[in-house]
Design an enzyme around this catalytic site. Structure first.
Site, PDB file in Angstrom:
ATOM      1  N   ASP A   1       0.835  -1.205   0.000  1.00  0.00           N
ATOM      2  CA  ASP A   1       0.000   0.000   0.000  1.00  0.00           C
ATOM      3  C   ASP A   1       0.875   1.263   0.000  1.00  0.00           C
ATOM      4  O   ASP A   1       2.112   1.181   0.002  1.00  0.00           O
ATOM      5  CB  ASP A   1      -0.903  -0.067   1.249  1.00  0.00           C
ATOM      6  CG  ASP A   1      -2.304   0.442   0.981  1.00  0.00           C
ATOM      7  OD1 ASP A   1      -2.463   1.315   0.110  1.00  0.00           O
ATOM      8  OD2 ASP A   1      -3.238  -0.025   1.664  1.00  0.00           O
TER       9      ASP A   1
ATOM     10  N   GLU B   1      -0.868   1.938  -5.052  1.00  0.00           N
ATOM     11  CA  GLU B   1      -0.761   3.382  -4.781  1.00  0.00           C
ATOM     12  C   GLU B   1      -1.883   4.155  -5.460  1.00  0.00           C
ATOM     13  O   GLU B   1      -1.789   5.356  -5.662  1.00  0.00           O
ATOM     14  CB  GLU B   1       0.646   3.912  -5.060  1.00  0.00           C
ATOM     15  CG  GLU B   1       1.202   3.710  -6.434  1.00  0.00           C
ATOM     16  CD  GLU B   1       0.556   4.630  -7.444  1.00  0.00           C
ATOM     17  OE1 GLU B   1      -0.405   4.171  -8.100  1.00  0.00           O
ATOM     18  OE2 GLU B   1       1.020   5.775  -7.593  1.00  0.00           O
ATOM     19  N   TRP B   2      -2.976   3.421  -5.769  1.00  0.00           N
ATOM     20  CA  TRP B   2      -4.267   4.005  -6.169  1.00  0.00           C
ATOM     21  C   TRP B   2      -4.212   4.801  -7.469  1.00  0.00           C
ATOM     22  O   TRP B   2      -5.079   5.642  -7.735  1.00  0.00           O
ATOM     23  CB  TRP B   2      -4.841   4.891  -5.049  1.00  0.00           C
ATOM     24  CG  TRP B   2      -4.573   4.373  -3.674  1.00  0.00           C
ATOM     25  CD1 TRP B   2      -4.940   3.151  -3.194  1.00  0.00           C
ATOM     26  CD2 TRP B   2      -3.844   5.014  -2.623  1.00  0.00           C
ATOM     27  NE1 TRP B   2      -4.497   2.999  -1.902  1.00  0.00           N
ATOM     28  CE2 TRP B   2      -3.826   4.133  -1.529  1.00  0.00           C
ATOM     29  CE3 TRP B   2      -3.211   6.257  -2.492  1.00  0.00           C
ATOM     30  CZ2 TRP B   2      -3.192   4.443  -0.322  1.00  0.00           C
ATOM     31  CZ3 TRP B   2      -2.589   6.572  -1.291  1.00  0.00           C
ATOM     32  CH2 TRP B   2      -2.585   5.668  -0.236  1.00  0.00           C
ATOM     33  N   GLY B   3      -3.150   4.595  -8.250  1.00  0.00           N
ATOM     34  CA  GLY B   3      -3.043   5.336  -9.506  1.00  0.00           C
ATOM     35  C   GLY B   3      -2.488   6.740  -9.332  1.00  0.00           C
ATOM     36  O   GLY B   3      -2.388   7.496 -10.302  1.00  0.00           O
TER      37      GLY B   3
ATOM     38  N   ASN C   1       0.444   7.950  -8.954  1.00  0.00           N
ATOM     39  CA  ASN C   1       1.661   8.289  -9.727  1.00  0.00           C
ATOM     40  C   ASN C   1       1.654   7.616 -11.091  1.00  0.00           C
ATOM     41  O   ASN C   1       2.717   7.324 -11.645  1.00  0.00           O
ATOM     42  CB  ASN C   1       2.901   7.861  -8.939  1.00  0.00           C
ATOM     43  CG  ASN C   1       3.006   8.557  -7.598  1.00  0.00           C
ATOM     44  OD1 ASN C   1       3.469   9.683  -7.513  1.00  0.00           O
ATOM     45  ND2 ASN C   1       2.532   7.909  -6.541  1.00  0.00           N
TER      46      ASN C   1
ATOM     47  N   ASP D   1     -10.083   3.407  -3.562  1.00  0.00           N
ATOM     48  CA  ASP D   1     -10.798   2.222  -3.066  1.00  0.00           C
ATOM     49  C   ASP D   1     -12.223   2.141  -3.617  1.00  0.00           C
ATOM     50  O   ASP D   1     -12.924   3.146  -3.703  1.00  0.00           O
ATOM     51  CB  ASP D   1     -10.867   2.256  -1.539  1.00  0.00           C
ATOM     52  CG  ASP D   1      -9.510   1.982  -0.913  1.00  0.00           C
ATOM     53  OD1 ASP D   1      -8.511   1.890  -1.654  1.00  0.00           O
ATOM     54  OD2 ASP D   1      -9.449   1.861   0.321  1.00  0.00           O
TER      55      ASP D   1
HETATM   56  C1  GLA Z   1      -5.978   1.147   1.474  1.00  0.00           C
HETATM   57  C2  GLA Z   1      -6.093   0.163   0.314  1.00  0.00           C
HETATM   58  C3  GLA Z   1      -7.199  -0.828   0.612  1.00  0.00           C
HETATM   59  C4  GLA Z   1      -6.894  -1.556   1.902  1.00  0.00           C
HETATM   60  C5  GLA Z   1      -6.707  -0.577   3.036  1.00  0.00           C
HETATM   61  C6  GLA Z   1      -6.189  -1.238   4.304  1.00  0.00           C
HETATM   62  O1  GLA Z   1      -7.116   1.948   1.591  1.00  0.00           O
HETATM   63  O2  GLA Z   1      -6.341   0.851  -0.882  1.00  0.00           O
HETATM   64  O3  GLA Z   1      -7.338  -1.747  -0.459  1.00  0.00           O
HETATM   65  O4  GLA Z   1      -5.741  -2.346   1.729  1.00  0.00           O
HETATM   66  O5  GLA Z   1      -5.774   0.446   2.695  1.00  0.00           O
HETATM   67  O6  GLA Z   1      -5.965  -0.359   5.343  1.00  0.00           O
END
Ligand code: GLA
Length: 397
Positions: free
Chosen positions: A154, A188-190, A192, A210
């Site tokens: 993460d 890293e959720w996109g 970068n 998320d």
């Molecule tokens: C972030 C991630 C999720 C999950 C949580 C856990 O939000 O994007 O998928 O792993 O952390 O805390």
């Protein structure tokens, strides 16, 4: 003198081999099709996980037919870790995991499944638990010793200006050095744009924030899609199709199929869209208590074959008109998957001319949810499609 020269030459060789980038690579051939498995976060979050739940989920993975359908990885997400010992080794929560992580991994392996775990590239995980910054090599060795097969890393609590490429490359190298083949999932959720640099770093990378068990999230003020829902996360995949392929996948986040918040139609649409996108299929529901509808969706072999098609092309949207969208995914051998999505709230009448989508006549059509042949592309495709429903078709070459 000659002996000294030989020793010096040997030392130089060792030094050179140690810094050669030959070691610095990801494990190849671990995710030639999008990974399939289960992860604890969407249903159990932080407080709900423990050894008993994870074992029971592994049992259910086998008993429910999920394993047979192709699901392999059982991944424990955040909150399994509580601290570090005086030597810096990561310590698992001994109350929730009294048998320890190694025994749990062994149990999962004994079922013919694979085991995954979670960490974070920052100083703490998103839930505030110890993370891997500064401990990459030590943690990677520990994961290998436990028998980990899949690591999700993460991006919470990273340092100001921490470089994502450098951080994830460091963990990649640490995993490689530890010597156990481990699928590496970047999370890293996109932020970068990992699709631009992560192909050689990991096997999958989150391309969105998320997901939640919600059908749709309102767009941002500038009209761009917002993550947090099935449609929001799906829309954010638009344009990323050229970056995915065998061994390296865009990840619009884990499945919410079977979690409270989505109707059966919405769950079916969610699953279909993820299959069209060649997304990792990481279920996120309680496998121990699945409704028949949920199980039928998650184990549908026609749809899974679209996701797992060996050519590994990510599908893409070819048209959107008044809430009706058409997606296409080229398949190995010349077949094509087509998904029709009604994202609106009204039922719609369909009258589709195949040539509008560049598809000629003569292709037999199979309706994948109905599991039956339904004419050819010689005539218009007609029918009705309810609100939040999909129709997924496979056109033979
Ligand atoms: C972030 C991630 C999720 C999950 C949580 C856990 O939000 O994007 O998928 O792993 O952390 O805390």
């Amino acid at each position: 003198m000659r002996q000294i020269r030989i020793v010096a030459a040997m030392l130089m060789c060792i030094a050179v081999f140690d810094i050669l980038p030959a070691r610095a690579q990801k494990f190849e051939s671990l995710a030639q099709t999008p990974p399939m498995g289960w992860n604890s976060w969407n249903k159990f979050a932080c407080d709900g996980i423990n050894e008993k739940v994870i074992r029971e989920v592994a049992d259910a993975m086998v008993a429910s037919g999920m394993q047979q359908a192709g699901y392999r990885y059982i991944v424990i997400d955040d909150c399994w870790q509580v601290g570090r010992d005086s030597a810096g080794n990561i310590i698992a929560d001994s109350v929730k995991f009294p048998g320890g992580i190694k025994a749990l991994a062994d149990y999962i392996h004994s079922k013919g499944l694979k085991f995954g775990i979670y960490t974070c590239a920052g100083t703490k995980t998103c839930a505030g638990r110890p993370a891997s910054l500064g401990y990459e090599y030590q943690d990677a060795r520990q994961y290998a010793a436990w028998g980990v097969d899949y690591l999700k890393e993460d991006w919470c609590n990273t340092l100001k200006d921490q470089n994502a490429l450098a951080s994830y490359t460091l963990m990649r190298d640490a995993l490689y050095k530890a010597g156990r083949p481990i699928v590496f999932s970047l999370c890293e959720w996109g932020s970068n744009k990992p699709w631009l640099w992560a192909e050689d770093v990991g096997h999958l990378w989150r391309s969105t924030g998320d997901i939640s068990a919600i059908w749709s999230t309102p767009a941002n003020p500038d009209g761009s899609p917002r993550s947090g829902s099935v449609l929001g996360n799906m829309d954010l995949e638009n344009g990323l199709e050229k970056y995915a392929g065998p061994g390296h996948w865009n990840d619009p986040d884990m499945l919410e199929v079977g979690n409270e918040g989505l109707t059966v139609d919405e769950s079916r649409a969610h699953f279909s869209l993820w299959c069209m996108l060649a997304a990792p299929l990481i279920s996120g529901n309680d496998l121990r208590n699945m409704s028949d509808d949920t199980r039928a969706i998650l184990t549908n072999k026609n749809l899974i074959a679209i996701d797992q098609d060996p050519m590994g092309r990510q599908g893409y949207r070819v048209s959107m008109k008044e809430g009706l969208e058409v997606f296409v995914k080229p398949l190995q051998g010349g077949d094509t998957a087509v998904c029709l999505l009604n994202r609106g709230d009204q039922e719609k009448q369909l009258d589709l001319a195949w040539k509008e989508y560049g598809i000629g006549g003569g292709h037999p059509i199979k309706d994948l949810w109905k599991d039956r042949q339904t004419g050819t592309t010689d005539t218009h495709f007609r029918g009705t499609i309810g609100r939040h429903q999909v129709i997924v078709l496979r056109l033979s070459r």
